[in-house]
Design a protein around this motif. Structure first.
Motif, PDB file in Angstrom:
ATOM      1  N   LEU A   1       0.841  -1.185   0.000  1.00 37.06           N
ATOM      2  CA  LEU A   1       0.000   0.000   0.000  1.00 37.06           C
ATOM      3  C   LEU A   1       0.882   1.243   0.000  1.00 37.06           C
ATOM      4  CD1 LEU A   1      -2.960  -0.468   2.515  1.00 37.06           C
ATOM      5  CD2 LEU A   1      -3.021  -0.381   0.033  1.00 37.06           C
TER       6      LEU A   1
ATOM      7  N   ARG B   1      -1.409   3.744   3.999  1.00 35.10           N
ATOM      8  CA  ARG B   1      -0.997   3.097   5.250  1.00 35.10           C
ATOM      9  C   ARG B   1      -1.160   4.054   6.428  1.00 35.10           C
ATOM     10  NH1 ARG B   1       2.658   2.872   8.754  1.00 35.10           N
ATOM     11  NH2 ARG B   1       4.022   4.380   7.746  1.00 35.10           N
TER      12      ARG B   1
ATOM     13  N   HIS C   1      -4.727   4.293   7.500  1.00 42.78           N
ATOM     14  CA  HIS C   1      -5.122   3.147   8.333  1.00 42.78           C
ATOM     15  C   HIS C   1      -4.624   3.331   9.763  1.00 42.78           C
ATOM     16  CE1 HIS C   1      -4.723  -0.922  10.072  1.00 42.78           C
ATOM     17  NE2 HIS C   1      -5.819  -1.178   9.392  1.00 42.78           N
ATOM     18  N   ARG C   2      -3.355   3.732   9.894  1.00 46.86           N
ATOM     19  CA  ARG C   2      -2.787   3.946  11.223  1.00 46.86           C
ATOM     20  C   ARG C   2      -3.559   5.023  11.986  1.00 46.86           C
ATOM     21  NH1 ARG C   2       2.222   7.421  10.956  1.00 46.86           N
ATOM     22  NH2 ARG C   2       0.501   8.875  10.725  1.00 46.86           N
TER      23      ARG C   2
ATOM     24  N   ILE D   1      -6.809   3.829  13.471  1.00 46.10           N
ATOM     25  CA  ILE D   1      -6.627   3.039  14.694  1.00 46.10           C
ATOM     26  C   ILE D   1      -6.356   3.968  15.868  1.00 46.10           C
ATOM     27  CG2 ILE D   1      -5.221   1.296  15.838  1.00 46.10           C
ATOM     28  CD1 ILE D   1      -6.929   0.121  13.648  1.00 46.10           C
ATOM     29  N   LEU D   2      -5.520   4.960  15.668  1.00 47.36           N
ATOM     30  CA  LEU D   2      -5.149   5.866  16.760  1.00 47.36           C
ATOM     31  C   LEU D   2      -6.325   6.718  17.222  1.00 47.36           C
ATOM     32  CD1 LEU D   2      -1.571   7.065  15.727  1.00 47.36           C
ATOM     33  CD2 LEU D   2      -2.205   5.633  17.677  1.00 47.36           C
TER      34      LEU D   2
ATOM     35  N   PHE E   1     -13.424   0.074   8.432  1.00 44.56           N
ATOM     36  CA  PHE E   1     -12.592  -1.064   8.108  1.00 44.56           C
ATOM     37  C   PHE E   1     -13.263  -2.411   8.317  1.00 44.56           C
ATOM     38  CE2 PHE E   1      -8.941   0.987   6.704  1.00 44.56           C
ATOM     39  CZ  PHE E   1      -8.773   2.141   7.445  1.00 44.56           C
TER      40      PHE E   1
ATOM     41  N   GLY F   1      -8.620   0.603   2.643  1.00 42.12           N
ATOM     42  CA  GLY F   1      -9.538  -0.367   3.205  1.00 42.12           C
ATOM     43  C   GLY F   1     -10.876   0.203   3.622  1.00 42.12           C
TER      44      GLY F   1
END
Lengths: 266, 187
Positions: free
Chosen positions: A21, A26, A29-30, A33-34, A76, A142
């Motif tokens: 990716l 990327r 995506h990170r 999550i954070l 996601f 995603g």
């Protein structure tokens, strides 16, 4: 085991040619999550992850509930998870024409379109037990278009499962949808913050026999038809206006076999 | 912890910084693992893995990758269990259009058949070694058993896989390398 057997096994690694990716995807995506609440040293109860979320508003903004709700809100969910949750059914009673149940083994990615500055946006599709279909567009990181997540989501249909136009007409007292061989949804990608454009992506079904491609006669954009399915991206320079759009399906000879607007010109 | 020449102690990384580093170092590996095993569930697996990693960032060991694979494995098993589906690796292998020639198709079917002859546990150990590139110690951390147990089972899985390849009938159009005694295991 000899190196030959091991090498043979590696030769058929499904991810052997998988491209990484890009950095932007990327990081997106990170960052998702954070954004989730931090809990120190607590075991995650995975049973709660499968709890269904409470409500999805018309613009796809979810009420945050831990687990599936978190996944929905972060964008996601897996394709199957997305279709099983079926946001399109919310507000409709069980057994109604909108109560569509995806058949898991039919879920697959049909195609992807490359959006400049964004990457490949994939069209995921599935069939329902009730004869309808499920559709969703997935961003490179995603996330899913139509869920109200992130700046790239330009809005559109909330991903889920739909009855066919004929089924909708059959459930209504009088027919409300035109049956013309095309049955599709739209979701939009807004790449202007990245220096790109606003894109409208139409995706769905062509059930006219012999159709090999779909064309927007207004812009000239076209896309192939795979197994009766298509994904067509058209840049819209004036997203707040009424940009003309006229979708037709053509057979191998270039004959129109389906027309979404026979009275439109061109 | 030693101080620098100015007598200052080195700054401890924040949780976000630690997670950022972990994510950057391991995202692709976890993503590939998920896509190899369960493509329809891959996004869920990757997201759950890193969500757990974020929430348990204080517990992540220095040798983080096997720990992450263990989390991803558990996420996959839970998701497959809840979906009442078992994603057969062999079906993924057979369906993957890595190469469309008749010869490649024949070889792919041979490999798929050989993999399907293994137990699910043996197949998992073999693929963690072959595709994820993990050694015995790392595999033991992923699946939660002893290194000795992994050594025995992995050796057995390799032998059975090689034997299964050797007994598959030769395809007239696909010359197949014979499996000889080979070199000792090297991990």
């Amino acid at each position: 085991m000899s190196s030959n057997a091991l090498e043979l096994l590696r030769e058929f690694d499904p991810a052997r040619t998988l491209a990484a990716l890009d950095e932007h995807a990327r990081q997106a995506h990170r960052d998702h999550i954070l954004e989730q609440p931090f809990r120190s040293s607590e075991a995650v109860n995975r049973r709660t992850v499968r709890r269904r979320f409470a409500q999805v508003a018309a613009v796809g903004v979810a009420v945050l509930v831990f687990g599936v709700g978190v996944a929905w809100a972060s964008g996601f969910l897996s394709p199957l998870g997305l279709f099983e949750n079926n946001a399109e059914q919310d507000g409709n009673p069980p057994g109604s024409v909108w109560d569509q149940s995806v058949v898991p083994d039919t879920v697959r990615e049909i195609s992807s379109v490359d959006i400049p500055k964004v990457g490949a946006v994939g069209f995921w599709y599935g069939e329902t037990k009730e004869g309808g279909w499920c559709g969703a567009l997935q961003l490179p990181a995603g996330g899913w278009l139509g869920t109200g997540n992130g700046t790239l989501d330009g809005g559109g249909t909330v991903p889920g499962c739909y009855p066919t136009r004929a089924a909708i007409n059959g459930a209504a007292k009088t027919p409300i949808l035109v049956i013309n061989g095309l049955d599709y949804q739209e979701d939009d990608v807004d790449a202007r913050s990245l220096g790109g454009s606003f894109w409208r992506i139409r995706y769905g079904i062509v059930d006219a026999p012999g159709a090999v491609k779909v064309v927007d006669r207004a812009s000239g954009a076209e896309a192939p038809v795979h197994d009766g399915l298509f994904e067509l991206a058209v840049a819209d320079p004036t997203p707040t206006g009424r940009t003309p759009f006229h979708l037709v399906a053509l057979d191998a000879d270039g004959t129109v076999v389906a027309d979404d607007c026979p009275s439109c010109s061109p | 912890m030693t101080s620098n020449s100015k007598g200052e102690l080195p700054r401890m990384l924040t949780r976000e910084e630690r997670f950022n580093g972990l994510h950057e170092r391991n995202f692709e590996a976890i993503r590939r693992y998920a896509l190899r095993r369960a493509p329809a569930l891959a996004d869920d697996i990757v997201s759950e893995t890193f969500l757990v990693a974020w929430r348990r960032i204080d517990d992540v060991p220095d040798d983080e990758r096997p720990w992450l694979f263990g989390v991803a494995r558990n996420a996959r098993l839970n998701l497959e269990r809840s979906r009442r589906r078992q994603q057969a690796v062999v079906s993924r292998l057979a369906a993957d259009p890595a190469d469309s020639t008749d010869e490649a198709d024949g070889r792919r079917e041979t490999v798929a058949a050989a993999l399907s002859s293994l137990s699910e546990r043996d197949r998992e150990l073999l693929l963690l070694h072959a595709w994820e590139g993990l050694n015995r110690r790392e595999i033991a951390a992923v699946v939660g058993c002893s290194v000795a147990n992994v050594s025995v089972r992995l050796h057995r899985a390799r032998s059975r896989f090689a034997a299964a390849l050797a007994v598959e009938p030769r395809q007239a159009h696909a010359p197949f390398p014979l499996i000889n005694g080979g070199a000792p295991d090297v991990l």
